[in-house]
Design a protein around this motif. Structure first.
Motif, PDB file in Angstrom:
ATOM      1  N   LEU A 144       1.274  -5.847 -18.527  1.00  0.00           N
ATOM      2  CA  LEU A 144       1.350  -6.255 -17.121  1.00  0.00           C
ATOM      3  C   LEU A 144       1.416  -5.039 -16.201  1.00  0.00           C
ATOM      4  O   LEU A 144       0.771  -5.010 -15.140  1.00  0.00           O
ATOM      5  N   LEU A 145       2.168  -4.028 -16.607  1.00  0.00           N
ATOM      6  CA  LEU A 145       2.305  -2.830 -15.790  1.00  0.00           C
ATOM      7  C   LEU A 145       0.972  -2.083 -15.691  1.00  0.00           C
ATOM      8  O   LEU A 145       0.572  -1.647 -14.596  1.00  0.00           O
ATOM      9  N   ALA A 146       0.292  -1.942 -16.821  1.00  0.00           N
ATOM     10  CA  ALA A 146      -0.985  -1.216 -16.824  1.00  0.00           C
ATOM     11  C   ALA A 146      -2.008  -1.895 -15.926  1.00  0.00           C
ATOM     12  O   ALA A 146      -2.695  -1.236 -15.128  1.00  0.00           O
ATOM     13  N   TYR A 147      -2.110  -3.196 -16.031  1.00  0.00           N
ATOM     14  CA  TYR A 147      -3.106  -3.897 -15.220  1.00  0.00           C
ATOM     15  C   TYR A 147      -2.659  -4.092 -13.779  1.00  0.00           C
ATOM     16  O   TYR A 147      -3.494  -4.272 -12.882  1.00  0.00           O
ATOM     17  N   ALA A 148      -1.364  -4.014 -13.530  1.00  0.00           N
ATOM     18  CA  ALA A 148      -0.888  -4.003 -12.136  1.00  0.00           C
ATOM     19  C   ALA A 148      -1.388  -2.738 -11.437  1.00  0.00           C
ATOM     20  O   ALA A 148      -1.788  -2.779 -10.262  1.00  0.00           O
ATOM     21  N   GLY A 149      -1.364  -1.623 -12.159  1.00  0.00           N
ATOM     22  CA  GLY A 149      -1.882  -0.378 -11.597  1.00  0.00           C
ATOM     23  C   GLY A 149      -3.358  -0.478 -11.272  1.00  0.00           C
ATOM     24  O   GLY A 149      -3.812  -0.014 -10.207  1.00  0.00           O
ATOM     25  N   ILE A 150      -4.126  -1.090 -12.161  1.00  0.00           N
ATOM     26  CA  ILE A 150      -5.558  -1.280 -11.899  1.00  0.00           C
ATOM     27  C   ILE A 150      -5.750  -2.214 -10.705  1.00  0.00           C
ATOM     28  O   ILE A 150      -6.643  -2.005  -9.870  1.00  0.00           O
ATOM     29  N   GLY A 151      -4.902  -3.224 -10.610  1.00  0.00           N
ATOM     30  CA  GLY A 151      -4.960  -4.128  -9.463  1.00  0.00           C
ATOM     31  C   GLY A 151      -4.726  -3.397  -8.152  1.00  0.00           C
ATOM     32  O   GLY A 151      -5.397  -3.680  -7.144  1.00  0.00           O
ATOM     33  N   VAL A 152      -3.790  -2.456  -8.150  1.00  0.00           N
ATOM     34  CA  VAL A 152      -3.516  -1.655  -6.957  1.00  0.00           C
ATOM     35  C   VAL A 152      -4.757  -0.863  -6.553  1.00  0.00           C
ATOM     36  O   VAL A 152      -5.131  -0.787  -5.375  1.00  0.00           O
ATOM     37  N   ILE A 153      -5.426  -0.276  -7.548  1.00  0.00           N
ATOM     38  CA  ILE A 153      -6.635   0.506  -7.266  1.00  0.00           C
ATOM     39  C   ILE A 153      -7.725  -0.366  -6.663  1.00  0.00           C
ATOM     40  O   ILE A 153      -8.360   0.002  -5.659  1.00  0.00           O
ATOM     41  N   PHE A 154      -7.932  -1.544  -7.221  1.00  0.00           N
ATOM     42  CA  PHE A 154      -8.976  -2.430  -6.703  1.00  0.00           C
ATOM     43  C   PHE A 154      -8.600  -3.009  -5.337  1.00  0.00           C
ATOM     44  O   PHE A 154      -9.479  -3.320  -4.532  1.00  0.00           O
ATOM     45  N   ALA A 155      -7.309  -3.132  -5.084  1.00  0.00           N
ATOM     46  CA  ALA A 155      -6.878  -3.715  -3.816  1.00  0.00           C
ATOM     47  C   ALA A 155      -7.098  -2.777  -2.639  1.00  0.00           C
ATOM     48  O   ALA A 155      -7.450  -3.227  -1.544  1.00  0.00           O
ATOM     49  N   GLY A 156      -6.903  -1.467  -2.843  1.00  0.00           N
ATOM     50  CA  GLY A 156      -7.025  -0.571  -1.695  1.00  0.00           C
ATOM     51  C   GLY A 156      -7.423   0.844  -2.036  1.00  0.00           C
ATOM     52  O   GLY A 156      -7.366   1.729  -1.170  1.00  0.00           O
ATOM     53  N   GLY A 157      -7.847   1.078  -3.273  1.00  0.00           N
ATOM     54  CA  GLY A 157      -8.212   2.431  -3.679  1.00  0.00           C
ATOM     55  C   GLY A 157      -9.607   2.832  -3.229  1.00  0.00           C
ATOM     56  O   GLY A 157     -10.450   1.981  -2.937  1.00  0.00           O
ATOM     57  N   GLU A 158      -9.839   4.119  -3.203  1.00  0.00           N
ATOM     58  CA  GLU A 158     -11.148   4.648  -2.810  1.00  0.00           C
ATOM     59  C   GLU A 158     -12.091   4.821  -3.991  1.00  0.00           C
ATOM     60  O   GLU A 158     -13.299   4.947  -3.797  1.00  0.00           O
ATOM     61  N   ILE A 159     -11.560   4.839  -5.217  1.00  0.00           N
ATOM     62  CA  ILE A 159     -12.415   5.074  -6.375  1.00  0.00           C
ATOM     63  C   ILE A 159     -13.019   3.784  -6.918  1.00  0.00           C
ATOM     64  O   ILE A 159     -13.846   3.831  -7.832  1.00  0.00           O
ATOM     65  N   LEU A 284     -17.764  16.453  -8.749  1.00  0.00           N
ATOM     66  CA  LEU A 284     -18.547  15.336  -8.220  1.00  0.00           C
ATOM     67  C   LEU A 284     -18.229  15.021  -6.763  1.00  0.00           C
ATOM     68  O   LEU A 284     -18.968  14.264  -6.125  1.00  0.00           O
ATOM     69  N   GLY A 285     -17.142  15.564  -6.271  1.00  0.00           N
ATOM     70  CA  GLY A 285     -16.737  15.256  -4.909  1.00  0.00           C
ATOM     71  C   GLY A 285     -16.264  13.828  -4.735  1.00  0.00           C
ATOM     72  O   GLY A 285     -16.335  13.272  -3.634  1.00  0.00           O
ATOM     73  N   GLU A 286     -15.764  13.219  -5.824  1.00  0.00           N
ATOM     74  CA  GLU A 286     -15.276  11.846  -5.726  1.00  0.00           C
ATOM     75  C   GLU A 286     -13.991  11.801  -4.911  1.00  0.00           C
ATOM     76  O   GLU A 286     -13.179  12.727  -4.958  1.00  0.00           O
ATOM     77  N   PRO A 287     -13.776  10.696  -4.182  1.00  0.00           N
ATOM     78  CA  PRO A 287     -12.528  10.570  -3.410  1.00  0.00           C
ATOM     79  C   PRO A 287     -11.350  10.260  -4.332  1.00  0.00           C
ATOM     80  O   PRO A 287     -11.525   9.803  -5.453  1.00  0.00           O
ATOM     81  N   PHE A 288     -10.163  10.523  -3.827  1.00  0.00           N
ATOM     82  CA  PHE A 288      -8.947  10.175  -4.566  1.00  0.00           C
ATOM     83  C   PHE A 288      -7.798  10.126  -3.576  1.00  0.00           C
ATOM     84  O   PHE A 288      -7.224  11.154  -3.215  1.00  0.00           O
ATOM     85  N   GLY A 289      -7.483   8.909  -3.111  1.00  0.00           N
ATOM     86  CA  GLY A 289      -6.440   8.743  -2.108  1.00  0.00           C
ATOM     87  C   GLY A 289      -5.096   8.411  -2.725  1.00  0.00           C
ATOM     88  O   GLY A 289      -4.945   8.316  -3.946  1.00  0.00           O
ATOM     89  N   TRP A 290      -4.113   8.202  -1.862  1.00  0.00           N
ATOM     90  CA  TRP A 290      -2.755   7.941  -2.348  1.00  0.00           C
ATOM     91  C   TRP A 290      -2.663   6.604  -3.070  1.00  0.00           C
ATOM     92  O   TRP A 290      -1.877   6.458  -4.018  1.00  0.00           O
ATOM     93  N   VAL A 291      -3.482   5.614  -2.674  1.00  0.00           N
ATOM     94  CA  VAL A 291      -3.483   4.327  -3.384  1.00  0.00           C
ATOM     95  C   VAL A 291      -4.013   4.512  -4.802  1.00  0.00           C
ATOM     96  O   VAL A 291      -3.488   3.929  -5.761  1.00  0.00           O
ATOM     97  N   ASP A 292      -5.064   5.333  -4.924  1.00  0.00           N
ATOM     98  CA  ASP A 292      -5.605   5.635  -6.260  1.00  0.00           C
ATOM     99  C   ASP A 292      -4.549   6.337  -7.113  1.00  0.00           C
ATOM    100  O   ASP A 292      -4.397   6.039  -8.302  1.00  0.00           O
ATOM    101  N   ALA A 293      -3.842   7.274  -6.510  1.00  0.00           N
ATOM    102  CA  ALA A 293      -2.792   8.004  -7.237  1.00  0.00           C
ATOM    103  C   ALA A 293      -1.690   7.051  -7.697  1.00  0.00           C
ATOM    104  O   ALA A 293      -1.210   7.133  -8.839  1.00  0.00           O
ATOM    105  N   LEU A 294      -1.298   6.129  -6.807  1.00  0.00           N
ATOM    106  CA  LEU A 294      -0.246   5.164  -7.151  1.00  0.00           C
ATOM    107  C   LEU A 294      -0.700   4.248  -8.284  1.00  0.00           C
ATOM    108  O   LEU A 294       0.029   4.047  -9.275  1.00  0.00           O
ATOM    109  N   GLY A 295      -1.905   3.697  -8.161  1.00  0.00           N
ATOM    110  CA  GLY A 295      -2.417   2.807  -9.205  1.00  0.00           C
ATOM    111  C   GLY A 295      -2.581   3.512 -10.532  1.00  0.00           C
ATOM    112  O   GLY A 295      -2.251   2.964 -11.593  1.00  0.00           O
TER     113      GLY A 295
END
Length: 323
Positions: A144-159, A284-295
């Motif tokens: 649950l914890l691992a996929y919660a992190g992925i959920g955070v990324i999909f909810a507001g992440g830049e990657i 690659l110049g890919e973005p990485f924001g704070w939401v991505d870091a949190l997720g």
């Protein structure tokens, strides 16, 4: 601390880091080439062509090392385990790699690594359902914890943005599922054959499948020669994937497992996503924001929790990722 243990830790860290650079190298190969005779736009380089380059450069080494490792075996396995390892290589290193390289057409290298990093969860679930393993409440919490992190990324992440991000994500998650199946079936064969012989045999099986697939696909198009008329940088990247993200790390991880054990090696493999993030941002110049870091932090914490309790309870275990 023994020097052999220090060497094992170093090899585990380097091996995991090199494996994790694969996604970044693949994305670099997919970038358009400027000033080349053959200009490759995004998606014009077929994943099977890049896989053929990877295996074309790497399979001679696996054949030679496999032959050397076979000769050193005191108790050589029968014909059947060898055939099974060859067949498993088609699943683990051909089909999984093809899905992975295809998924990277649509998603960032960082998202690919995070999604693929969850494969131990499938080892637990499939092992519980079909291989007599037991799932604990801590395993459930880790999932649950691992996929919660992925959920955070999909909810507001830049990657996790883009028109085909869901398609690419599904392909990578399915890759993780199939690789978990591969590991569960491979465990007994590794015990019989040793990790060196098994790895070389499985990689040879994958190479035969990939090169056959490429030859048939190219023959139905413009021909093998035309399909290999690639910019030098793509060929160079294919060679880099073969040596630095396939051959070298596969044997570094094998040596690390021998020196410090599979569980410690798996823990140290958690450096992988961090390596991918740094390389993807720089190269690659890919973005990485704070939401991505949190997720990402939440997902890695979930896998770390799984690994910690796995070491205590010793259920069906996952060996370090080698796609």
């Amino acid at each position: 601390m023994k020097s052999s243990n220090l060497l094992g830790y170093a090899m585990a860290l380097i091996g995991a880091s090199f494996f994790s650079l694969k996604a970044v190298l693949v994305k670099l190969a997919y970038l358009p080439s400027e000033g080349a005779n053959v200009v490759l736009a995004q998606n014009e380089l077929e994943p099977i062509t890049l896989l053929a380059l990877r295996m074309g450069f790497s399979v001679p080494a696996y054949i030679l090392i496999g032959f050397w490792a076979w000769r050193k075996l005191a108790d050589k396995p029968s014909f059947l385990p060898v055939v099974q390892a060859f067949a498993l290589g088609i699943l683990g290193y051909y089909l999984c790699a093809l899905l992975d390289f295809t998924g990277l057409l649509y998603i960032t290298a960082q998202l690919e690594r995070i999604l693929l990093f969850t494969y131990p969860i499938f080892v637990v679930i499939i092992g519980t359902m079909f291989f007599g393993g037991k799932i604990t409440r801590w395993s459930v919490l880790a999932i649950l914890l691992a996929y919660a992190g992925i959920g955070v990324i999909f909810a507001g992440g830049e990657i996790a943005t883009g028109a085909n991000v869901m398609l690419g994500s599904v392909l990578i998650i399915f890759t993780a599922f199939l690789f978990a199946m591969f590991q569960l079936f491979a465990k007994g064969l590794i015990n019989q054959m040793g990790s060196w012989v098994f790895t070389c045999t499985a990689m040879t099986g994958a190479a035969v499948s990939i090169l056959l697939h490429f030859t048939i696909s190219a023959s139905m198009g413009e021909g093998v020669a035309a399909s290999l008329d690639l910019p030098p940088r793509v060929i160079f990247i294919g060679a880099a994937i073969a040596f630095f993200s396939t051959i070298i790390p596969s044997f570094l991880v094998n040596i690390a497992i021998d020196k410090i054990g599979s569980q410690t090696t798996a823990v140290l493999a958690m450096i992988g996503p961090i390596t991918t993030i740094i390389a993807a941002i720089i190269l690659l110049g890919e973005p990485f924001g704070w939401v991505d870091a949190l997720g990402t932090a939440i997902t890695i914490s979930g896998i770390a929790l799984y690994t910690f309790f796995e070491r205590r309870s010793q259920p069906i275990r996952a060996i370090p990722l080698k796609t």
